[in-house]
Write a protein that holds these residues in place. Structure first.
Motif, short mmCIF file in Angstrom:
data_model
loop_
_atom_site.label_atom_id
_atom_site.label_comp_id
_atom_site.label_asym_id
_atom_site.label_seq_id
_atom_site.Cartn_x
_atom_site.Cartn_y
_atom_site.Cartn_z
N ARG A 130 -33.43 4.97 15.13
CA ARG A 130 -32.30 4.08 16.05
C ARG A 130 -33.28 4.15 17.48
O ARG A 130 -33.35 3.22 18.73
N ARG A 131 -33.76 5.53 18.07
CA ARG A 131 -34.02 5.73 19.47
C ARG A 131 -35.60 4.87 19.38
O ARG A 131 -35.91 3.98 20.44
N ASP A 132 -35.88 4.96 18.48
CA ASP A 132 -37.02 3.94 18.36
C ASP A 132 -37.13 2.49 18.50
O ASP A 132 -38.23 2.12 19.46
N LEU A 133 -36.87 1.88 17.58
CA LEU A 133 -36.54 0.92 17.37
C LEU A 133 -35.96 0.12 19.44
O LEU A 133 -36.60 -0.96 19.82
N LEU A 134 -34.94 0.80 20.11
CA LEU A 134 -34.89 0.64 20.94
C LEU A 134 -35.53 0.81 22.40
O LEU A 134 -35.93 0.08 22.84
N ALA A 135 -36.64 1.87 22.09
CA ALA A 135 -37.66 1.73 22.91
C ALA A 135 -38.54 1.01 22.56
O ALA A 135 -38.56 0.50 23.56
#
Length: 78
Positions: free
Chosen positions: A9-14
């Motif tokens: 999720r963090r990677d996708l949001l970034a």
């Protein structure tokens, strides 16, 4: 067990945040797959995004609240 792996999720949001595109995020308050608390992460990652939390709705607002979903999506695209 529910939701999306935190690192993914963090990677996708970034990755999405750097695109600098208009964003419309919808969520549902009764989603058992992706809990509504994930909306807070999206709001933090995309402070300029338009968001909407559908009340009394499960994982598929495009089906469960089709008319309202379509109205909001068309309004956003306009």
């Amino acid at each position: 067990m529910r939701g999306v792996h935190k690192q993914w999720r963090r990677d996708l949001l970034a990755k999405v945040a750097i695109l600098d595109l208009p964003i419309f995020v919808v969520w549902e308050d009764r989603d058992r797959i992706l809990p509504a608390r994930h909306l807070d992460a999206a709001r933090t990652a995309f402070p300029k995004a338009r968001t909407h939390l559908f009340p009394a709705t499960g994982h598929m607002p495009q089906i469960e609240r089709a008319e309202s979903f379509a109205e909001r999506a068309l309004n956003f695209w306009a």
